[in-house]
Motif scaffolding. Structure first.
Motif, PDB file in Angstrom:
ATOM      1  N   THR A   1       0.842  -1.190   0.000  1.00  0.00           N
ATOM      2  CA  THR A   1       0.000   0.000   0.000  1.00  0.00           C
ATOM      3  C   THR A   1       0.876   1.239   0.000  1.00  0.00           C
ATOM      4  O   THR A   1       1.838   1.322   0.769  1.00  0.00           O
ATOM      5  CB  THR A   1      -0.918   0.030   1.241  1.00  0.00           C
ATOM      6  OG1 THR A   1      -1.683  -1.175   1.289  1.00  0.00           O
ATOM      7  CG2 THR A   1      -1.859   1.228   1.186  1.00  0.00           C
TER       8      THR A   1
ATOM      9  N   GLU B   1       0.515   5.211   0.702  1.00  0.00           N
ATOM     10  CA  GLU B   1      -0.414   6.184   1.269  1.00  0.00           C
ATOM     11  C   GLU B   1      -0.500   7.418   0.371  1.00  0.00           C
ATOM     12  O   GLU B   1       0.512   7.948  -0.084  1.00  0.00           O
ATOM     13  CB  GLU B   1       0.025   6.581   2.679  1.00  0.00           C
ATOM     14  CG  GLU B   1       0.003   5.428   3.661  1.00  0.00           C
ATOM     15  CD  GLU B   1       0.462   5.846   5.054  1.00  0.00           C
ATOM     16  OE1 GLU B   1       0.760   7.046   5.235  1.00  0.00           O
ATOM     17  OE2 GLU B   1       0.526   4.972   5.929  1.00  0.00           O
ATOM     18  N   GLU B   2      -1.709   7.872   0.162  1.00  0.00           N
ATOM     19  CA  GLU B   2      -1.945   9.037  -0.694  1.00  0.00           C
ATOM     20  C   GLU B   2      -1.292  10.282  -0.100  1.00  0.00           C
ATOM     21  O   GLU B   2      -1.404  10.550   1.106  1.00  0.00           O
ATOM     22  CB  GLU B   2      -3.452   9.262  -0.851  1.00  0.00           C
ATOM     23  CG  GLU B   2      -3.804  10.365  -1.839  1.00  0.00           C
ATOM     24  CD  GLU B   2      -5.306  10.495  -2.024  1.00  0.00           C
ATOM     25  OE1 GLU B   2      -5.726  11.495  -2.631  1.00  0.00           O
ATOM     26  OE2 GLU B   2      -6.043   9.599  -1.547  1.00  0.00           O
TER      27      GLU B   2
ATOM     28  N   SER C   1       1.828  10.802   0.375  1.00  0.00           N
ATOM     29  CA  SER C   1       3.061  10.512   1.111  1.00  0.00           C
ATOM     30  C   SER C   1       4.288  10.754   0.242  1.00  0.00           C
ATOM     31  O   SER C   1       4.204  10.974  -0.973  1.00  0.00           O
ATOM     32  CB  SER C   1       3.049   9.060   1.585  1.00  0.00           C
ATOM     33  OG  SER C   1       3.109   8.181   0.463  1.00  0.00           O
TER      34      SER C   1
ATOM     35  N   GLN D   1       9.205   9.423   7.503  1.00  0.00           N
ATOM     36  CA  GLN D   1       8.090   8.534   7.171  1.00  0.00           C
ATOM     37  C   GLN D   1       7.971   8.427   5.654  1.00  0.00           C
ATOM     38  O   GLN D   1       7.789   9.429   4.967  1.00  0.00           O
ATOM     39  CB  GLN D   1       6.788   9.058   7.770  1.00  0.00           C
ATOM     40  CG  GLN D   1       5.618   8.109   7.610  1.00  0.00           C
ATOM     41  CD  GLN D   1       4.386   8.609   8.323  1.00  0.00           C
ATOM     42  OE1 GLN D   1       3.882   9.686   8.029  1.00  0.00           O
ATOM     43  NE2 GLN D   1       3.906   7.842   9.291  1.00  0.00           N
TER      44      GLN D   1
ATOM     45  N   GLY E   1       5.735   6.261   3.959  1.00  0.00           N
ATOM     46  CA  GLY E   1       4.335   6.168   3.547  1.00  0.00           C
ATOM     47  C   GLY E   1       4.012   4.910   2.770  1.00  0.00           C
ATOM     48  O   GLY E   1       3.195   4.948   1.846  1.00  0.00           O
TER      49      GLY E   1
ATOM     50  N   ARG F   1       3.210   0.500   3.172  1.00  0.00           N
ATOM     51  CA  ARG F   1       2.824  -0.560   4.111  1.00  0.00           C
ATOM     52  C   ARG F   1       3.009  -1.924   3.455  1.00  0.00           C
ATOM     53  O   ARG F   1       3.014  -2.049   2.232  1.00  0.00           O
ATOM     54  CB  ARG F   1       1.369  -0.400   4.551  1.00  0.00           C
ATOM     55  CG  ARG F   1       1.075   0.877   5.311  1.00  0.00           C
ATOM     56  CD  ARG F   1      -0.402   0.953   5.698  1.00  0.00           C
ATOM     57  NE  ARG F   1      -0.734   2.211   6.317  1.00  0.00           N
ATOM     58  CZ  ARG F   1      -0.571   2.474   7.614  1.00  0.00           C
ATOM     59  NH1 ARG F   1      -0.095   1.525   8.414  1.00  0.00           N
ATOM     60  NH2 ARG F   1      -0.912   3.646   8.106  1.00  0.00           N
TER      61      ARG F   1
END
Length: 377
Positions: free
Chosen positions: A146, A148-149, A151, A224, A226, A228
């Motif tokens: 995944t 993250e939008e 990121s 971070q 972003g 997963r």
């Protein structure tokens, strides 16, 4: 938010964390010294006023000092707790000179000095390996599931299914290793190699900045990415794997310590982030409130950092002694007493300056200066 533990609880937790680590460190020096035939005259946990002491049948005085931040083993032939050579050792009878530290071959002296940091790493390996044996080891492939939008990963063009092969030239074997590197480098451009659709893609990604506050109110500035993973599994660790898994985890923390110091030296992280004894005491109390395993992990973490700091090439520390022995090995004669004296004085000045600095940082993190400015204002 959980309240910070009280002063007495924090003090007990701090002593419970630091005391055994100091003992283990000095025990490394002591045991290897005995193996090499060197007499230990004093084994001290702590400095300053002697709270308790006894002398064993070998003539070693075991003592507990009032100031618990450190310890030392003074071998025969040492002038002081910093293990400077006492010139008077040459006037000792032959039988006593033979059991003096300066009389031993270079390789034995180096082994005795290196044993302190080495046993700190070994202690951490056993603790971290033991925790993995009890809880299992999280395993995850470094494959993005995944993104993250909004990121850093999304802005750089990472996609689902990308396998992160390396970061900064460091081989990535598990998803957890990504965090070890990225968290220490907020907003810092890093070189990535990505395996995508059967080919390797190179890109530069600067992690986003995530400000995190823990349950005790401590604030951290972390990198971070972003991304997963959904492939995390918990692998059971066999008893015989304890040293292997522990060594791997210790290595990751050790590399992070080197990274952190390098970032401070090069100005990429603020020197204000360096903590000292007061901060360690605070965190030890907080870790203890979270349970035994949390406290054990914290002790392992401090043990690794204690070993790392002692290896720094600063006179007064083990690394400084090893530096002198390296010079002695190259030039085939010891460093002159005058040069050693100036080096030890300089090293003491550096350590005292650092102690003042980290104590200032600790008090700042507790809000003392802000409170005082408010009172003055």
């Amino acid at each position: 938010m959980i309240e910070t533990p009280g002063f007495l609880f924090t003090l007990v937790a701090f002593v419970a964390a630091i005391g055994p680590l100091v003992f283990v460190h000095e025990l490394g020096h002591y045991l290897v010294g005995r193996w090499c035939g060197v007499k230990a005259e004093v084994f001290s946990i702590g400095f300053g006023h002697e709270l308790a002491a006894w002398t064993d049948r070998r003539g070693t005085r075991w003592r507990i000092g009032a100031f618990p931040l450190g310890g030392y083993v003074r071998f025969k032939g040492d002038m002081n707790a910093a293990s400077q050579t006492d010139p008077a050792w040459l006037q000792l009878p032959a039988s006593e000179r033979a059991e003096s530290f300066p009389a031993k071959p270079l390789w034995q002296r180096a082994l005795i000095v290196a044993a302190g940091p080495a046993i700190n790493f070994l202690f951490a390996i056993l603790l971290l390996g033991g925790l993995a044996w009890l809880n299992g080891e999280p395993i995850s492939q470094p494959v993005v599931h995944t993104v993250e939008e909004g990121s850093a990963a999304a802005r750089a063009g990472l996609r689902q299914g990308d396998r992160i092969v390396s970061i900064m030239g460091r081989r990535i074997e598990s998803f957890a290793e990504i965090a070890y590197i990225v968290r220490l480098r907020p907003a810092e451009p890093l070189a990535y190699e990505i395996h995508r659709d059967g080919r390797v893609v190179s890109m530069t990604i600067a992690a986003g900045v995530h400000v995190e506050k823990d349950r005790f109110g401590n604030v951290f500035r972390l990198g971070q990415l972003g991304v997963r993973s959904n492939t995390v599994t918990l692998r059971e660790v066999a008893f015989w794997e304890i040293p292997v898994v522990g060594a791997r985890r210790t290595g990751q923390i050790f590399v992070s310590a080197i990274d952190g110091l390098g970032q401070i030296v090069t100005g990429r992280r603020s020197i204000k982030e360096m903590g000292g004894p007061l901060k360690i005491a605070q965190i030890s109390g907080q870790a203890a409130t979270l349970g035994v395993q949390s406290f054990v992990f914290f002790v392992a973490f401090v043990s690794i950092n204690l070993g790392f700091i002692n290896l720094l090439p600063i006179p007064m520390l083990d690394g400084g002694h090893l530096l002198f022995y390296g010079i002695e090995a190259v030039q085939r004669r010891p460093v002159s007493p005058r040069a050693q004296e100036w080096a030890f004085r300089s090293g003491l000045a550096v350590l005292m300056t650092m102690m003042v600095l980290v104590t200032f940082n600790d008090l700042s993190s507790f809000g003392l200066w802000k409170s005082l400015s408010g009172l003055i204002g």
